[in-house]
Write an enzyme that holds these catalytic residues in place. Structure first.
Site, short mmCIF file in Angstrom:
data_model
loop_
_atom_site.label_atom_id
_atom_site.label_comp_id
_atom_site.label_asym_id
_atom_site.label_seq_id
_atom_site.Cartn_x
_atom_site.Cartn_y
_atom_site.Cartn_z
N ALA A 188 -2.56 -9.15 0.85
CA ALA A 188 -1.60 -8.68 1.84
C ALA A 188 -1.77 -9.37 3.20
O ALA A 188 -0.80 -9.57 3.93
CB ALA A 188 -1.73 -7.16 1.99
N ARG A 236 0.39 -6.07 -0.93
CA ARG A 236 0.24 -7.09 -1.98
C ARG A 236 1.03 -6.73 -3.22
O ARG A 236 1.64 -7.57 -3.86
CB ARG A 236 -1.25 -7.24 -2.33
CG ARG A 236 -1.49 -8.38 -3.31
CD ARG A 236 -2.81 -8.23 -4.02
NE ARG A 236 -2.81 -7.06 -4.89
CZ ARG A 236 -3.84 -6.68 -5.61
NH1 ARG A 236 -4.97 -7.37 -5.55
NH2 ARG A 236 -3.77 -5.61 -6.38
N HIS A 262 9.07 -1.24 3.06
CA HIS A 262 7.91 -1.80 2.36
C HIS A 262 8.28 -3.17 1.81
O HIS A 262 9.44 -3.42 1.47
CB HIS A 262 7.50 -0.91 1.18
CG HIS A 262 6.95 0.42 1.59
ND1 HIS A 262 6.16 1.18 0.76
CD2 HIS A 262 7.08 1.14 2.73
CE1 HIS A 262 5.83 2.31 1.37
NE2 HIS A 262 6.38 2.31 2.56
N LYS A 309 -7.04 -7.36 7.81
CA LYS A 309 -5.58 -7.17 7.86
C LYS A 309 -5.17 -6.77 9.29
O LYS A 309 -4.14 -7.21 9.80
CB LYS A 309 -5.12 -6.08 6.87
CG LYS A 309 -5.20 -6.49 5.41
CD LYS A 309 -4.33 -5.65 4.49
CE LYS A 309 -4.92 -4.34 4.10
NZ LYS A 309 -4.24 -3.70 2.95
N GLN A 361 3.43 15.74 -12.48
CA GLN A 361 3.25 14.82 -11.36
C GLN A 361 1.77 14.58 -11.04
O GLN A 361 1.38 13.47 -10.68
CB GLN A 361 3.95 15.46 -10.15
CG GLN A 361 4.16 14.54 -8.98
CD GLN A 361 4.60 15.35 -7.76
OE1 GLN A 361 4.93 16.54 -7.87
NE2 GLN A 361 4.60 14.71 -6.62
N GLU A 402 8.70 9.55 3.08
CA GLU A 402 8.91 8.34 2.26
C GLU A 402 9.98 8.60 1.19
O GLU A 402 10.01 9.66 0.59
CB GLU A 402 7.60 7.96 1.58
CG GLU A 402 7.72 6.70 0.72
CD GLU A 402 6.37 6.13 0.38
OE1 GLU A 402 5.66 5.71 1.32
OE2 GLU A 402 6.03 6.11 -0.80
P1 FAD Z 1 -4.64 -6.02 -0.28
O1 FAD Z 1 -4.87 -5.56 1.10
O2 FAD Z 1 -4.37 -7.46 -0.48
O3 FAD Z 1 -5.94 -5.60 -1.14
C1 FAD Z 1 -5.95 -5.69 -2.54
C2 FAD Z 1 -7.39 -5.82 -3.02
O4 FAD Z 1 -7.90 -7.10 -2.63
C3 FAD Z 1 -8.36 -4.80 -2.40
O5 FAD Z 1 -9.32 -4.48 -3.36
C4 FAD Z 1 -8.97 -5.55 -1.23
O6 FAD Z 1 -10.25 -5.04 -0.87
C5 FAD Z 1 -9.04 -6.96 -1.80
N1 FAD Z 1 -8.95 -7.99 -0.76
C6 FAD Z 1 -8.15 -7.98 0.34
N2 FAD Z 1 -8.33 -9.08 1.06
C7 FAD Z 1 -9.26 -9.84 0.39
C8 FAD Z 1 -9.85 -11.10 0.61
N3 FAD Z 1 -9.58 -11.82 1.70
N4 FAD Z 1 -10.76 -11.57 -0.30
C9 FAD Z 1 -11.07 -10.84 -1.40
N5 FAD Z 1 -10.53 -9.63 -1.67
C10 FAD Z 1 -9.63 -9.14 -0.78
N6 FAD Z 1 3.27 -0.95 -4.26
C11 FAD Z 1 4.54 -1.37 -4.53
O7 FAD Z 1 4.76 -2.10 -5.50
N7 FAD Z 1 5.59 -1.02 -3.70
C12 FAD Z 1 5.42 -0.23 -2.60
O8 FAD Z 1 6.38 0.08 -1.89
C13 FAD Z 1 4.09 0.25 -2.31
N8 FAD Z 1 3.86 1.03 -1.23
C14 FAD Z 1 2.58 1.43 -0.94
C15 FAD Z 1 2.33 2.19 0.21
C16 FAD Z 1 1.05 2.64 0.52
C17 FAD Z 1 0.82 3.46 1.77
C18 FAD Z 1 -0.04 2.32 -0.34
C19 FAD Z 1 -1.43 2.81 -0.04
C20 FAD Z 1 0.18 1.55 -1.48
C21 FAD Z 1 1.48 1.08 -1.78
N9 FAD Z 1 1.75 0.28 -2.91
C22 FAD Z 1 3.02 -0.15 -3.19
C23 FAD Z 1 0.65 -0.08 -3.84
C24 FAD Z 1 -0.08 -1.39 -3.42
O9 FAD Z 1 0.80 -2.47 -3.59
C25 FAD Z 1 -1.33 -1.52 -4.30
O10 FAD Z 1 -2.25 -0.50 -4.00
C26 FAD Z 1 -1.99 -2.90 -4.37
O11 FAD Z 1 -2.90 -2.88 -5.47
C27 FAD Z 1 -2.78 -3.29 -3.14
O12 FAD Z 1 -1.98 -3.58 -2.09
P2 FAD Z 1 -2.61 -3.92 -0.64
O13 FAD Z 1 -1.49 -4.30 0.24
O14 FAD Z 1 -3.50 -2.82 -0.19
O15 FAD Z 1 -3.49 -5.22 -1.02
#
Ligand code: FAD
Length: 288
Positions: free
Chosen positions: A124, A106, A76, A164, A211, A17
């Protein structure tokens, strides 16, 4: 190439990454990092997306450089603070540049953030649905071996994760973790709950003492005593700490593979030397 193709047949894969620069005048040095890292032959390389989406063009530019270096790019994309039009613009740009893999996220909720009425994307899965409707992309999503910080329970978190996948995520990349047992338990639970897509283990090599504090704050992950002892012993000596961090990450990967987890994503943090050192430590294992 689609990442779902790369991951099929449960072959061993190690991906990297990179993150884009904060300012445009640093773009060339980030591209140089990409070129250097591509020399270690990762299975694919991902590029992160700035939290508010303000520098989305930087992500596409770096994804293009990954592609031009002969490595499959994964771009991403976060949606929380973007309008639907902005998402369409970015996805269209990726499509125009033949970047076919998107990690649909998200994004973290900024402090004091209020969902505007017109806000389209809250989770997301909505972004996954939107991207799917826009073309033939291979879509991945994030997962959390130690539970997403906003989730009330593991069960609830895994139910949302399954949704998802049902919406179209064809692979998952995990948040970093330092305790393999946490990941292995999570992996098993996903399989029990019917999540059958590849789950890529996210490994962060900790190569300096500052870090680790930042990583724990950001990821909410637990740190085993063994790692704290390494920090205590080597944290004040940058070269020793770097070496110990590389060895710890390499051992973590070997243990995961010994437990049947063949897909690894290294949070290489734009450090080609760290990426190469880990790859060298796995050379026979990768080519087995
Ligand atoms: P979601 O899947 O939407 O989940 C967020 C929260 O909502 C979770 O608690 C989930 O359980 C809950 N949820 C999901 N669906 C529902 C529903 N239908 N009803 C109620 N609750 C629900 N951030 C950046 O800004 N840029 C990046 O490039 C980036 N890359 C990342 C790469 C990886 C591998 C990871 C693990 C994280 C990354 N992040 C990045 C951070 C990420 O954006 C955050 O962790 C964010 O808080 C959650 O994103 P998500 O896509 O998992 O959200």
């Amino acid at each position: 190439m689609k990442i779902s193709e790369i991951l099929k047949d449960n072959k061993v894969t190690v991906s990297f990454e990179v993150f884009p620069p904060k300012q445009w005048d640093k773009i060339e040095s980030t591209k140089a990092v990409v070129r250097e890292m591509s020399g270690a032959s990762p299975a694919f390389m991902s590029v992160t997306y700035g939290a508010a989406g303000t520098r989305s063009g930087f992500t596409t530019e770096i994804a293009n450089e990954i592609k031009n270096s002969g490595v499959t790019p994964l771009s991403h994309l976060t949606c929380l603070t973007s309008t639907r039009d902005k998402i369409h613009e970015v996805v269209g740009e990726l499509r125009d540049n033949n970047i076919e893999n998107i990690l649909a996220l998200r994004g973290d909720i900024p402090e004091g953030f209020v969902f505007p009425d017109k806000q389209y994307f809250e989770y997301a899965y909505q972004l996954i649905n939107e991207i799917k409707a826009m073309g033939d992309f291979c879509i991945g999503a994030a997962c959390y071996p130690e539970i997403h910080p906003e989730s009330k329970s593991r069960i609830e978190d895994i139910e949302h994760l399954k949704y998802k996948v049902d919406c179209g995520a064809s692979f998952l990349t995990s948040q970093m973790f330092f305790d393999n047992e946490k990941f292995l338990n999570f992996y098993e639970m996903c399989r029990i709950k019917g999540i059958d897509v590849p789950i890529i283990a996210g490994i962060m090599p900790i190569t300096n003492a500052v870090q680790i504090k930042r990583s724990i704050e950001l990821s909410n992950c637990s740190v085993p005593k063994k790692f704290f002892r390494i920090m205590e012993r080597f944290g004040d000596n940058p070269e020793s700490m770097k070496q110990a961090g590389i060895v710890y990450a390499t051992e973590q990967i070997i243990d995961l593979m010994a437990n049947g987890v063949n897909n690894i994503h290294i949070y290489t943090m734009n450090k080609p030397d760290v990426a190469s050192a880990i790859m060298n430590g796995l050379s026979h294992i990768i080519n087995e």
